[in-house]
Design a protein around this motif. Structure first.
Motif, PDB file in Angstrom:
ATOM      1  N   VAL A 105       0.850  -1.188   0.000  1.00  0.00           N
ATOM      2  CA  VAL A 105       0.000   0.000   0.000  1.00  0.00           C
ATOM      3  C   VAL A 105       0.883   1.233   0.000  1.00  0.00           C
ATOM      4  O   VAL A 105       2.067   1.174   0.347  1.00  0.00           O
ATOM      5  CB  VAL A 105      -0.943   0.012   1.228  1.00  0.00           C
ATOM      6  CG1 VAL A 105      -1.944  -1.140   1.142  1.00  0.00           C
ATOM      7  CG2 VAL A 105      -0.146  -0.070   2.541  1.00  0.00           C
ATOM      8  N   PHE A 106       0.295   2.363  -0.396  1.00  0.00           N
ATOM      9  CA  PHE A 106       1.096   3.583  -0.412  1.00  0.00           C
ATOM     10  C   PHE A 106       0.215   4.811  -0.230  1.00  0.00           C
ATOM     11  O   PHE A 106      -1.001   4.756  -0.379  1.00  0.00           O
ATOM     12  CB  PHE A 106       1.904   3.696  -1.708  1.00  0.00           C
ATOM     13  CG  PHE A 106       1.125   4.116  -2.918  1.00  0.00           C
ATOM     14  CD1 PHE A 106       1.159   5.433  -3.364  1.00  0.00           C
ATOM     15  CD2 PHE A 106       0.355   3.200  -3.628  1.00  0.00           C
ATOM     16  CE1 PHE A 106       0.443   5.829  -4.487  1.00  0.00           C
ATOM     17  CE2 PHE A 106      -0.360   3.581  -4.751  1.00  0.00           C
ATOM     18  CZ  PHE A 106      -0.321   4.906  -5.185  1.00  0.00           C
ATOM     19  N   GLU A 107       0.861   5.900   0.082  1.00  0.00           N
ATOM     20  CA  GLU A 107       0.231   7.215   0.144  1.00  0.00           C
ATOM     21  C   GLU A 107       1.150   8.217  -0.522  1.00  0.00           C
ATOM     22  O   GLU A 107       2.372   8.166  -0.354  1.00  0.00           O
ATOM     23  CB  GLU A 107      -0.011   7.656   1.593  1.00  0.00           C
ATOM     24  CG  GLU A 107      -1.115   6.919   2.313  1.00  0.00           C
ATOM     25  CD  GLU A 107      -2.490   7.275   1.775  1.00  0.00           C
ATOM     26  OE1 GLU A 107      -2.749   8.462   1.528  1.00  0.00           O
ATOM     27  OE2 GLU A 107      -3.303   6.345   1.582  1.00  0.00           O
ATOM     28  N   HIS A 134      -3.554  10.905   5.946  1.00  0.00           N
ATOM     29  CA  HIS A 134      -2.897   9.969   5.034  1.00  0.00           C
ATOM     30  C   HIS A 134      -2.490   8.686   5.760  1.00  0.00           C
ATOM     31  O   HIS A 134      -2.640   7.577   5.215  1.00  0.00           O
ATOM     32  CB  HIS A 134      -1.684  10.625   4.385  1.00  0.00           C
ATOM     33  CG  HIS A 134      -2.016  11.505   3.222  1.00  0.00           C
ATOM     34  ND1 HIS A 134      -2.379  11.002   1.998  1.00  0.00           N
ATOM     35  CD2 HIS A 134      -2.051  12.858   3.100  1.00  0.00           C
ATOM     36  CE1 HIS A 134      -2.618  12.000   1.157  1.00  0.00           C
ATOM     37  NE2 HIS A 134      -2.430  13.141   1.804  1.00  0.00           N
ATOM     38  N   LEU A 135      -1.978   8.814   6.977  1.00  0.00           N
ATOM     39  CA  LEU A 135      -1.578   7.624   7.715  1.00  0.00           C
ATOM     40  C   LEU A 135      -2.787   6.770   8.097  1.00  0.00           C
ATOM     41  O   LEU A 135      -2.711   5.537   8.108  1.00  0.00           O
ATOM     42  CB  LEU A 135      -0.789   8.019   8.967  1.00  0.00           C
ATOM     43  CG  LEU A 135       0.582   8.653   8.698  1.00  0.00           C
ATOM     44  CD1 LEU A 135       1.268   9.003  10.013  1.00  0.00           C
ATOM     45  CD2 LEU A 135       1.470   7.720   7.879  1.00  0.00           C
ATOM     46  N   LEU A 146      -3.638   4.923   4.981  1.00  0.00           N
ATOM     47  CA  LEU A 146      -2.632   3.878   4.777  1.00  0.00           C
ATOM     48  C   LEU A 146      -2.997   2.640   5.595  1.00  0.00           C
ATOM     49  O   LEU A 146      -2.934   1.505   5.089  1.00  0.00           O
ATOM     50  CB  LEU A 146      -1.250   4.403   5.181  1.00  0.00           C
ATOM     51  CG  LEU A 146      -0.062   3.470   4.922  1.00  0.00           C
ATOM     52  CD1 LEU A 146       0.267   3.437   3.430  1.00  0.00           C
ATOM     53  CD2 LEU A 146       1.167   3.932   5.713  1.00  0.00           C
ATOM     54  N   SER A 189      -6.048   0.905   4.029  1.00  0.00           N
ATOM     55  CA  SER A 189      -5.688   0.139   2.841  1.00  0.00           C
ATOM     56  C   SER A 189      -4.980  -1.159   3.221  1.00  0.00           C
ATOM     57  O   SER A 189      -5.246  -2.220   2.638  1.00  0.00           O
ATOM     58  CB  SER A 189      -4.784   0.969   1.924  1.00  0.00           C
ATOM     59  OG  SER A 189      -5.481   2.061   1.357  1.00  0.00           O
ATOM     60  N   THR A 198       5.566   4.122   1.100  1.00  0.00           N
ATOM     61  CA  THR A 198       5.241   2.803   0.574  1.00  0.00           C
ATOM     62  C   THR A 198       5.491   1.753   1.648  1.00  0.00           C
ATOM     63  O   THR A 198       6.556   1.743   2.274  1.00  0.00           O
ATOM     64  CB  THR A 198       6.095   2.465  -0.661  1.00  0.00           C
ATOM     65  OG1 THR A 198       5.934   3.491  -1.649  1.00  0.00           O
ATOM     66  CG2 THR A 198       5.690   1.128  -1.255  1.00  0.00           C
ATOM     67  N   LYS A 220      -5.707   1.927  -1.713  1.00  0.00           N
ATOM     68  CA  LYS A 220      -4.580   2.538  -2.419  1.00  0.00           C
ATOM     69  C   LYS A 220      -3.412   1.551  -2.369  1.00  0.00           C
ATOM     70  O   LYS A 220      -2.590   1.574  -1.453  1.00  0.00           O
ATOM     71  CB  LYS A 220      -4.211   3.884  -1.793  1.00  0.00           C
ATOM     72  CG  LYS A 220      -3.426   4.798  -2.725  1.00  0.00           C
ATOM     73  CD  LYS A 220      -3.402   6.208  -2.179  1.00  0.00           C
ATOM     74  CE  LYS A 220      -2.596   7.145  -3.074  1.00  0.00           C
ATOM     75  NZ  LYS A 220      -3.238   7.369  -4.389  1.00  0.00           N
TER      76      LYS A 220
END
Length: 288
Positions: free
Chosen positions: A32-34, A49-50, A53, A56, A95, A146
């Motif tokens: 997964v990534f942001e 975002h975290l 993450l 996901s 990532t 994501k």
């Protein structure tokens, strides 16, 4: 500023090997990534975002990423970037992969691999978009996640760029408006700015979420669509000038579409107001 990379606790060069050849993130895209925006050397909306993450990762069946480790990586690349060139605007990517695994799709639980990278960049003020010939599968096992399994988006974006565009807008499998390869889409018509529902298969974008929140706070008519309100055919109305498009993402903020399928299109008044509002607040509220 050149690319700055932190991998598993140390700074590394862009050409330096840092992952196993059998890391599941490489062999099967199991990760997964942001992608976050950096303003003046600070990461925008890092907490959100975290959280995404982690969502996901849970959706893939991975253990929750070590947030402390990720934050250490973020701090390291920001410090390195600032030391090199001073405070910068750009992008930062986090990532997290499943780590070393078998060659097939089966997963062996083990230590995850964490990589954080940052680079200076400039956002374009507008987008040139095309309609995608391929749909997003809203019933996919990874819909709304994501993940690093991004080949579908790479192919669709390459198709768009071959036509002189920077993004492609996708329908879902039942003919509804969905999203871009790396962006959410809003439609301005009838005095409102409306974005597809998440059950269309669209990613729950951070910029999308904040535009709805901040727009509502500021009195802008912005909302999520009602069921069946936004068919993909709504794009046919854009060329007539009464309907307008906006893309949102961490790499775009709020970006009006000024060219669709080879034709110049107008920017709506609400779209302009939404862009101006976001450009102001994103720097005033760095971690909303």
């Amino acid at each position: 500023m050149s690319l700055v990379i932190w991998a598993e606790g140390r700074m590394v060069g862009a050409g330096e090997a840092v992952m196993s050849a059998v890391d599941h993130g490489i062999t099967v895209g199991d990760g997964v990534f942001e992608t976050c925006t950096v303003f003046d050397g600070r990461v925008f909306a890092l907490t959100r975002h975290l959280a995404r993450l982690a969502r996901s990762a849970a959706g893939l069946g991975l253990e929750a990423p070590d947030e402390g480790k990720v934050r250490d990586g973020v701090a390291a690349v920001l410090q390195e970037g600032v030391r090199a060139d001073g405070p910068f605007d750009g992008r930062l990517r986090i990532t997290v992969t499943a780590g070393v695994g078998p060659l097939g799709s089966g997963r062996v639980e083990g230590a995850q691999t964490v990589v954080v990278a940052a680079q200076e960049s400039v956002m374009a003020p507008e987008s040139r978009s095309v309609r995608s010939p391929w749909p997003r599968n809203e019933r996919s096992a990874v819909a709304g996640l994501k993940t690093t399994s991004y080949a579908e988006n790479v192919v669709a974006l390459a198709h768009a760029k071959a036509q002189g565009a920077d993004e492609t807008i996708l329908p879902n499998t039942v003919g509804e408006l969905c999203e871009g390869t790396g962006s959410n889409v809003f439609v301005e018509r009838d005095g409102e700015l409306v974005t597809p529902r998440l059950d269309s298969g669209a990613l729950a974008g951070i910029t999308r979420e904040l535009l709805i929140e901040w727009g509502t706070e500021a009195g802008l008519p912005v909302r999520e669509a009602r069921v069946s309100e936004l068919p993909f055919a709504v794009l046919d109305e854009v060329g007539d000038g009464g309907t307008h498009l906006v893309l949102t993402s961490s790499g775009r903020n709020v970006q009006p579409v000024t060219w669709l399928d080879g034709v110049d299109v107008a920017v709506g008044e609400i779209s302009r107001e939404a862009r101006a509002l976001f450009e102001t607040l994103c720097r005033e509220r760095i971690d909303p």
